[in-house]
Scaffold this motif. Structure first.
Motif, short mmCIF file in Angstrom:
data_model
loop_
_atom_site.label_atom_id
_atom_site.label_comp_id
_atom_site.label_asym_id
_atom_site.label_seq_id
_atom_site.Cartn_x
_atom_site.Cartn_y
_atom_site.Cartn_z
N ARG A 19 3.87 5.55 23.59
CA ARG A 19 2.76 5.82 22.88
C ARG A 19 2.36 5.05 21.55
O ARG A 19 1.37 4.59 21.39
CB ARG A 19 2.87 7.29 22.31
N VAL A 20 3.57 4.73 20.63
CA VAL A 20 3.23 3.93 19.66
C VAL A 20 2.66 2.36 20.04
O VAL A 20 2.03 1.83 19.37
CB VAL A 20 4.81 3.65 19.07
N LEU A 21 3.55 1.85 21.21
CA LEU A 21 3.06 0.65 21.48
C LEU A 21 1.67 0.50 22.00
O LEU A 21 0.89 -0.45 21.85
CB LEU A 21 4.02 -0.21 22.37
N ASN A 22 1.18 1.52 22.67
CA ASN A 22 -0.24 1.63 23.39
C ASN A 22 -1.45 1.73 22.28
O ASN A 22 -2.38 1.46 22.33
CB ASN A 22 -0.40 2.63 24.17
N THR A 23 -0.89 2.55 21.20
CA THR A 23 -2.01 2.85 20.27
C THR A 23 -1.78 2.03 18.76
O THR A 23 -2.85 1.89 18.24
CB THR A 23 -1.90 4.37 19.60
N GLY A 24 -0.79 1.69 18.56
CA GLY A 24 -0.29 0.86 17.48
C GLY A 24 0.02 1.75 16.17
O GLY A 24 -0.58 2.95 16.16
N VAL A 25 0.81 1.25 15.27
CA VAL A 25 1.17 2.01 13.99
C VAL A 25 0.98 0.88 12.99
O VAL A 25 1.60 -0.25 13.18
CB VAL A 25 2.76 2.45 14.09
N VAL A 26 0.60 1.44 11.86
CA VAL A 26 0.62 0.72 10.57
C VAL A 26 1.58 1.39 9.70
O VAL A 26 1.32 2.44 9.34
CB VAL A 26 -0.90 0.42 9.89
N VAL A 27 2.20 0.67 9.27
CA VAL A 27 3.29 0.96 7.98
C VAL A 27 3.13 0.24 6.62
O VAL A 27 2.91 -0.71 6.76
CB VAL A 27 4.72 1.08 8.35
N VAL A 28 2.71 0.98 5.57
CA VAL A 28 2.38 0.54 4.30
C VAL A 28 3.10 0.93 3.43
O VAL A 28 3.09 2.15 3.09
CB VAL A 28 0.83 0.44 3.98
N GLY A 29 3.72 0.25 2.48
CA GLY A 29 4.82 0.81 1.34
C GLY A 29 4.85 -0.18 0.27
O GLY A 29 4.54 -1.43 0.25
N GLU A 30 5.40 0.31 -0.89
CA GLU A 30 5.73 -0.62 -2.04
C GLU A 30 6.92 0.07 -2.80
O GLU A 30 7.05 1.22 -2.95
CB GLU A 30 4.45 -1.02 -2.78
N ILE A 31 7.68 -0.85 -3.24
CA ILE A 31 8.86 -0.53 -4.33
C ILE A 31 8.84 -1.32 -5.49
O ILE A 31 8.68 -2.50 -5.34
CB ILE A 31 10.08 -0.84 -3.39
N VAL A 32 9.15 -0.57 -6.36
CA VAL A 32 9.16 -1.41 -7.84
C VAL A 32 10.59 -1.25 -8.27
O VAL A 32 10.72 0.08 -8.66
CB VAL A 32 7.82 -1.00 -9.03
N ILE A 33 11.08 -2.21 -8.39
CA ILE A 33 12.46 -1.94 -9.23
C ILE A 33 12.40 -2.47 -10.94
O ILE A 33 11.84 -3.49 -11.11
CB ILE A 33 13.52 -2.82 -8.65
N SER A 34 12.58 -1.50 -11.71
CA SER A 34 12.47 -1.55 -13.22
C SER A 34 13.62 -1.02 -13.96
O SER A 34 14.22 -0.20 -13.44
CB SER A 34 11.10 -0.97 -13.54
N VAL A 35 13.66 -1.64 -15.19
CA VAL A 35 14.42 -1.33 -15.91
C VAL A 35 14.12 -1.35 -17.47
O VAL A 35 13.35 -1.98 -17.99
CB VAL A 35 15.79 -2.56 -16.04
N ALA A 36 14.41 0.02 -17.93
CA ALA A 36 13.72 0.13 -19.29
C ALA A 36 12.17 0.19 -19.24
O ALA A 36 11.53 -0.60 -20.10
CB ALA A 36 14.17 -0.67 -20.37
N ASP A 37 11.57 0.46 -18.39
CA ASP A 37 10.09 0.62 -18.17
C ASP A 37 9.51 -0.97 -17.94
O ASP A 37 8.44 -1.21 -18.27
CB ASP A 37 9.50 1.43 -19.34
N ILE A 38 10.40 -1.76 -17.60
CA ILE A 38 9.99 -3.42 -17.53
C ILE A 38 10.03 -3.56 -16.00
O ILE A 38 11.23 -3.43 -15.48
CB ILE A 38 10.61 -4.41 -18.35
N ASP A 39 8.86 -3.70 -15.29
CA ASP A 39 9.05 -4.22 -13.91
C ASP A 39 9.85 -5.50 -13.58
O ASP A 39 9.16 -6.36 -14.08
CB ASP A 39 7.52 -4.19 -13.31
#
Length: 68
Positions: A19-39
């Motif tokens: 089902r996944v291969l026949n219809t397709g799936v899009v995954v979107v994400g983001e991660i921000v690593i920060s120290v002392a509120d500095i990205d």
């Protein structure tokens, strides 16, 4: 057309993958690593998972819509 699967139905891994291969799936994400509120590091993820046949069909459909 695939029938909707209710929560009471169980799907095998093979059926889910099909089902996944026949219809397709899009995954979107983001991660921000920060120290002392500095990205420090920003990681963006845009992942499309589909079969080659489904991707070619979508490409052909977009091309035909562009001509109309």
């Amino acid at each position: 057309m695939n029938k909707p699967v209710s929560y009471s139905d169980s799907m095998s891994l093979c059926e889910t993958l099909d089902r996944v291969l026949n219809t397709g799936v899009v995954v979107v994400g983001e991660i921000v690593i920060s120290v002392a509120d500095i990205d420090l590091i920003y990681l963006g993820l845009n992942l499309t998972l589909t079969s080659v046949e489904t991707a070619n069909e979508a490409k052909l459909k977009r091309a035909l819509e562009g001509q109309a």
